[in-house]
Design a protein around this motif. Sequence first.
Motif, PDB file in Angstrom:
ATOM      1  N   GLU A 169      12.507  34.711  17.403  1.00  9.45           N
ATOM      2  CA  GLU A 169      13.291  35.484  16.439  1.00  9.45           C
ATOM      3  C   GLU A 169      13.071  34.962  15.014  1.00  9.45           C
ATOM      4  OE1 GLU A 169      17.470  35.513  17.333  1.00  9.45           O
ATOM      5  OE2 GLU A 169      17.900  36.694  15.529  1.00  9.45           O
ATOM      6  N   TYR A 170      12.790  33.657  14.922  1.00  9.50           N
ATOM      7  CA  TYR A 170      12.573  33.046  13.604  1.00  9.50           C
ATOM      8  C   TYR A 170      11.419  33.704  12.853  1.00  9.50           C
ATOM      9  CZ  TYR A 170       8.364  30.638  15.210  1.00  9.50           C
ATOM     10  OH  TYR A 170       7.101  30.385  15.662  1.00  9.50           O
ATOM     11  N   MET A 227       6.536  17.266  15.183  1.00  5.02           N
ATOM     12  CA  MET A 227       5.548  18.124  15.841  1.00  5.02           C
ATOM     13  C   MET A 227       5.422  17.988  17.353  1.00  5.02           C
ATOM     14  SD  MET A 227       2.323  18.073  13.253  1.00  5.02           S
ATOM     15  CE  MET A 227       2.561  18.374  11.515  1.00  5.02           C
ATOM     16  N   LYS A 249       9.183  37.630   0.349  1.00  3.90           N
ATOM     17  CA  LYS A 249      10.029  37.303  -0.815  1.00  3.90           C
ATOM     18  C   LYS A 249       9.296  36.309  -1.725  1.00  3.90           C
ATOM     19  CE  LYS A 249      14.456  35.018  -1.728  1.00  3.90           C
ATOM     20  NZ  LYS A 249      14.671  35.601  -3.051  1.00  3.90           N
ATOM     21  N   ARG A 250       8.696  35.307  -1.099  1.00  3.00           N
ATOM     22  CA  ARG A 250       7.979  34.301  -1.881  1.00  3.00           C
ATOM     23  C   ARG A 250       6.793  34.927  -2.623  1.00  3.00           C
ATOM     24  NH1 ARG A 250       7.667  28.754   0.678  1.00  3.00           N
ATOM     25  NH2 ARG A 250       9.506  28.564  -0.669  1.00  3.00           N
ATOM     26  N   LYS A 310       0.635  19.452  19.315  1.00  2.00           N
ATOM     27  CA  LYS A 310       0.306  19.197  17.903  1.00  2.00           C
ATOM     28  C   LYS A 310       0.607  17.765  17.488  1.00  2.00           C
ATOM     29  CE  LYS A 310       0.198  23.547  15.554  1.00  2.00           C
ATOM     30  NZ  LYS A 310       0.317  24.484  16.662  1.00  2.00           N
ATOM     31  N   PHE A 342       1.537  30.691   6.820  1.00  2.00           N
ATOM     32  CA  PHE A 342       2.443  29.621   7.215  1.00  2.00           C
ATOM     33  C   PHE A 342       1.971  29.011   8.522  1.00  2.00           C
ATOM     34  CE2 PHE A 342       5.976  27.716   9.454  1.00  2.00           C
ATOM     35  CZ  PHE A 342       6.253  26.714   8.535  1.00  2.00           C
ATOM     36  N   LYS A 343       1.669  27.716   8.445  1.00  2.00           N
ATOM     37  CA  LYS A 343       1.237  26.998   9.634  1.00  2.00           C
ATOM     38  C   LYS A 343       2.064  25.732   9.767  1.00  2.00           C
ATOM     39  CE  LYS A 343      -2.826  25.663   6.875  1.00  2.00           C
ATOM     40  NZ  LYS A 343      -2.193  26.051   5.591  1.00  2.00           N
ATOM     41  N   GLU A 344       2.185  25.236  10.986  1.00  2.00           N
ATOM     42  CA  GLU A 344       3.053  24.078  11.214  1.00  2.00           C
ATOM     43  C   GLU A 344       2.420  22.781  10.726  1.00  2.00           C
ATOM     44  OE1 GLU A 344       3.840  24.587  15.420  1.00  2.00           O
ATOM     45  OE2 GLU A 344       5.804  25.424  14.939  1.00  2.00           O
ATOM     46  N   LYS A 394       9.966  24.471   6.973  1.00  2.00           N
ATOM     47  CA  LYS A 394       9.035  23.347   7.102  1.00  2.00           C
ATOM     48  C   LYS A 394       9.549  22.110   6.370  1.00  2.00           C
ATOM     49  CE  LYS A 394       4.198  22.086   7.037  1.00  2.00           C
ATOM     50  NZ  LYS A 394       2.837  22.569   6.993  1.00  2.00           N
ATOM     51  N   LEU A 404      14.655  26.786  10.543  1.00  2.00           N
ATOM     52  CA  LEU A 404      14.922  28.116   9.990  1.00  2.00           C
ATOM     53  C   LEU A 404      16.108  28.776  10.696  1.00  2.00           C
ATOM     54  CD1 LEU A 404      13.610  29.732   7.763  1.00  2.00           C
ATOM     55  CD2 LEU A 404      12.062  30.750   9.456  1.00  2.00           C
ATOM     56  N   MET A 405      16.149  28.660  12.016  1.00  2.00           N
ATOM     57  CA  MET A 405      17.266  29.259  12.753  1.00  2.00           C
ATOM     58  C   MET A 405      18.577  28.548  12.410  1.00  2.00           C
ATOM     59  SD  MET A 405      15.987  31.837  14.220  1.00  2.00           S
ATOM     60  CE  MET A 405      17.220  32.454  15.370  1.00  2.00           C
ATOM     61  N   ILE A 443      12.581  36.309  10.370  1.00  2.00           N
ATOM     62  CA  ILE A 443      13.095  35.691   9.136  1.00  2.00           C
ATOM     63  C   ILE A 443      11.932  35.155   8.296  1.00  2.00           C
ATOM     64  CG2 ILE A 443      14.584  33.863   8.225  1.00  2.00           C
ATOM     65  CD1 ILE A 443      16.017  33.908  11.010  1.00  2.00           C
ATOM     66  N   LEU A 444      11.006  34.509   8.979  1.00  2.00           N
ATOM     67  CA  LEU A 444       9.874  33.899   8.289  1.00  2.00           C
ATOM     68  C   LEU A 444       9.033  34.954   7.572  1.00  2.00           C
ATOM     69  CD1 LEU A 444       8.259  31.314   7.772  1.00  2.00           C
ATOM     70  CD2 LEU A 444       7.162  31.623   9.998  1.00  2.00           C
ATOM     71  N   LEU A 485      12.737  28.541   2.982  1.00  2.00           N
ATOM     72  CA  LEU A 485      12.200  29.870   3.314  1.00  2.00           C
ATOM     73  C   LEU A 485      11.370  29.828   4.593  1.00  2.00           C
ATOM     74  CD1 LEU A 485      11.128  31.410  -0.136  1.00  2.00           C
ATOM     75  CD2 LEU A 485      13.194  31.865   1.207  1.00  2.00           C
ATOM     76  N   ASN A 538      10.873  36.101   4.537  1.00  2.00           N
ATOM     77  CA  ASN A 538      10.903  35.072   3.493  1.00  2.00           C
ATOM     78  C   ASN A 538       9.544  34.912   2.807  1.00  2.00           C
ATOM     79  OD1 ASN A 538      13.572  34.605   3.983  1.00  2.00           O
ATOM     80  ND2 ASN A 538      13.270  32.682   5.102  1.00  2.00           N
ATOM     81  N   LEU A 539       8.483  35.048   3.586  1.00  2.07           N
ATOM     82  CA  LEU A 539       7.148  34.917   2.978  1.00  2.07           C
ATOM     83  C   LEU A 539       6.894  36.056   1.997  1.00  2.07           C
ATOM     84  CD1 LEU A 539       4.899  33.703   5.960  1.00  2.07           C
ATOM     85  CD2 LEU A 539       5.924  32.332   4.140  1.00  2.07           C
ATOM     86  N   PRO A 572       9.661  23.985  12.345  1.00  2.00           N
ATOM     87  CA  PRO A 572      10.161  24.982  11.388  1.00  2.00           C
ATOM     88  C   PRO A 572      11.050  26.042  12.023  1.00  2.00           C
ATOM     89  CG  PRO A 572       7.840  24.542  10.991  1.00  2.00           C
ATOM     90  CD  PRO A 572       8.205  23.808  12.242  1.00  2.00           C
ATOM     91  N   ASP A 573      10.747  26.454  13.249  1.00  5.08           N
ATOM     92  CA  ASP A 573      11.572  27.498  13.865  1.00  5.08           C
ATOM     93  C   ASP A 573      13.009  27.016  14.052  1.00  5.08           C
ATOM     94  OD1 ASP A 573      10.283  25.739  15.736  1.00  5.08           O
ATOM     95  OD2 ASP A 573      11.074  26.954  17.371  1.00  5.08           O
TER      96      ASP A 573
END
Lengths: 765, 319
Positions: free
Chosen positions: B301-302, A673, B312-313, A694, B225-227, A635, A759-760, B305-306, A632, B309-310, A755-756
């Motif tokens: 663009e992601y 990262m 939805k979660r 990062k 949501f964080k990396e 990650k 996800l893509m 979607i993100l 979703l 999805n969040l 994550p991008d």
Amino acid sequence: MAESKYVKSKIFFEEEFEEKLAEVPTDPKGPWPANDNLKIIGKPVSRIDGYDKVSGTAVYTFDINLPRMAQARILRSAVPHAKIKKIDTGKAESLPGVLGILSSNNAQEIKWFNTSSLFDTHLRYQGDEIACVVAESEAIALKALKLIKIEFDELPFTVDAKEAMGEKAPKIYDEGNIQGGKPFEYARGDVDKAFQEADAIVEDTFDTQVAIHNPTEVHCSVVNWDGDDLTVWDSTQAIYGVRDTVADALKMPASKVRIIKKYMGGGFGSKLECGKYTVMAALLARKIGRPVRIVVDRKEMNLAVGNRPNSVQKLKLAASKDGTLTAISHYSYGAIGGYEGGAGCSWPARQMYKCDNVKVEEYSVFTNTGPTRPFRAPGYPQGIFALDSAIDMLAEKIRMNPLEFRMKNNAEKHPMWNAPFTSKLLKEAYEQGAKAIGWDKRNNQPGADKGPVKKGMGMASQIWWGGGGPPSHAVLKLNRDGSARVIAGTQDLGTGTYTFMAQIVHEVLDIPMDKIEVILGDTAVGPYCPSSGGSTTAPSVSPAVRDAAENMKIKLLEAAAAQLESEKKNLVYVNGLISDTSNPEKKIDIPGLMGKMGEQTITTTGSREANPEGYITQTFGAQFAKVEVDTLTGKIKVNKIVAAHDIGRVLNRKTLDNQFHGGIMQGLSYALMEEQIVDINTGKVVNTNLHDYKIPIIADIPEIEVIIVSEADPMNSNTGVKGCGEPAIIPTAAAIANAVYNAIGVRIKSLPMTPDKVLMALNQA
Amino acid sequence: MQFSYIQPTSIEEVFKLGSAAPLYAGGTDLIGLMKDDIIKTDKVINIKKLKGLDKIEDKGNKGIEIGPLVKIADLIENETIQEKCPLLVQTAKEIASPQLRNMGTVGGNICQRPRCWYYRGDFDCIRKGGDTCYAVGGENKYHCIIGGGPCFIVHPSDLAVALLALDAKIEITSENGQKTVPVNDFFILPEDDETKENILEPGEIVTKIILPEQAKGFKTTYIKFKERSSWDFAVVSVAAVLKTDGNMIKNGKLAFGGVAPHPWMEAEINQKLTGLNTDEASVDAFTSSLFHNAEPMEKNEYKVILARNLVKRIIDNLA
């Protein structure tokens, strides 16, 4: 005295073989027994400098503060490509507290790189040096930098390797942007024929990012003139290298330049060469007659002191149905920035696996970006990421377990030179690593997990050099109280050199650890040892220290024979006590013996023996990753890494684990990262701080299990040690990438796997 | 050059000092801005000694008043907030790192400047008075997907997103008196003024954050949501206040961070929540309708979607 001779010695250092004339012992000491039968070697020994470091009393180069010391800072280009017309330092000079300014206006011409000078008026990247200000304080120096006016013509720039290779790209050098005017090429066998005859072929393009070393301690030097003698404290991996560069730049005899480095907060390769800043500080210190400290800040660290270059790798692999790897074609290019460097990453393709037909073509491309420097296994993490991703793809295509496929294509001899290895335990690494991770529980069907969070397992192989070699020397001195001082011109980057040197002296002579003082990192004191790169420090230095300690034992036995009036052949040295087997009354311990000599010290030297002729020494290993991917969010969470490696003998289990943990964290960071991002429109880096560039925090780090499958490599040296600093990072990213594919059934071919991208990729799949 | 560091003890003193100096509370953002030359000033007003602005007061049916100098860490520890507004506690725990939460204040958090790397870097961007937004056609992975132009920042505050979902109000005080505005009206878009993120004028200070009394029976959550697992800003975040009945959402609100130049809430989205069935097909239909009017750039663009999805979660978890 110990006998010695001179030999021409080949040693693999970072990216290529170097040949050196080296003094080596003629009486090489025999191999040690297994670690189980040794007292302190291989045990988890705490660092002898650990307390000083954690208590804050350790003085790093950054901390050195001399009386009347002035502070210098560097003005750097704000644009990626320009020609300076005029530098006006008038306003800056009149700022109270400014002591001196160097620039192309007034600095002597000092050659730098093959193509440039200390202060070049042709600026080739954002961060290129323009001027250097020395002032009473760093704050004043920084203020003065802002008052220097630069008139320049901006030139068209190119920051992308592919664009830079093209005809229309602005030329950074008249000869064009491809370094050397042509690619590096390598070939064996007949690749075209092998592809024609193959049962299965995979072909794909992989790319990896620019990564920055970013050691905790920034680059810095403190310089002090005493008459014509120059002392430089430098945060460096190469005290002799810095000495020679400084001496040559200032046209001084090497004997007048002393480089000192005691403690260091990391280097990872970025500190393998002398920086311009050190020479600038020396020039300014001479000019103002005061010591000068020069510091490069975090932003400069992210622009101007090196990087792991990016890579674009087109790989084509072939196999036959029975799982034989029959061909590898590797085409790659990468940006090396404005000055000479290297973006090659084909070593793994050439030598990781047994493969009869291999073809390599790789380009190092000049661009208007920061310079490259060796970065912890230069070329290998990126090369293995692509190669071992493709290996997994090929194994899947022929329906073979990727572990089995790698086992089958294990090279018994070196695939490029058909030469035997001094030791190779890669199969053992595969087997023990697979067992530890639970490889048999891996998904057979990628992406099979139900629910949004999917788990997977992956692996990758490791190959590297790390055998070390001569010349490398040590001196051992024993004092009247039986305490010892061991000296070597090596450097400890935080890797544990101090501690293993003391351990070896203790192992051989039974002198208590707290009575052993280690001196290193000083060109005026230590006998020569090579720079600390290429995972060569422990394998080069440890045999020299052992040689010195064994020579000391010989001397002590001779001294005891004279003191006890015994025959030398009757004396034995056990647990620090020398006794006469023919007369139990006759015995003496080391402090007792030394006490008979008054204030004398006994001194011995030791040297690293020559590497065995005709053999190749390399390190090997495999890493296994368990990951989960949140489909979703994209990650990736790494849950466990198992690292199983052949690195010869373990000297210290604690510092070995530190090396592996650090390397794997850095590898995970590279996988997920880290990335230097250059704005294509301005040619400037957008992330020059540790918020935007990062790196993981400890919560991002999984359980790490380190398995060492080797006992020792006795053919290589008297300690049988191979290096482990670089092996640790090499397979991590590839193992994670293969685990991600196993989890989600979609392959991410670009690092970092952020994550991008995930996800893509999931949404396009 | 003289540098003035002024330490008033009352708000009246601040007003007397004039208006052109940055206010220094936690300093976790201001010091960085000054060091990076984003804010050039020869005067800083330390407001940490102002009295009465560091309290959390339970005003019963008038809600909870939070002083702007309340530290993020204190917000997490406060029993009233824990009991009456767990969403705020959950959100505060997501902010930065423990060290930064010990220093940073609630007022500072909602007034912090954007983290856009062009704004923070050596780029003469539109938010700093230049004439270009470098994110356009540039490195826009972290930039906004909606509400942008001519500048494309996202607002970095976590608290502001939760406060928006909670219908909080901001009290602003100046020499001329006080006014109270809903969070939604506190923040502005670049099209109104590309050099600032809120309505504060020089001489105005945030003096209270007012949380209205929360209606009973709502479930709340904040997903950030964080990396990186900690010490990171949101890529996309969602604060949710939802009332459910069986497999039906009766009504609720969703507020988003990381998608727009200010904390983002759409009446249209919230209307669709009312009566939404929580079976998979209905939820998918709902989430895929979110941000249909977004205008992502080349590299973000992601985020569309993100964000979907969040949500939805959140619905899967809460309902």
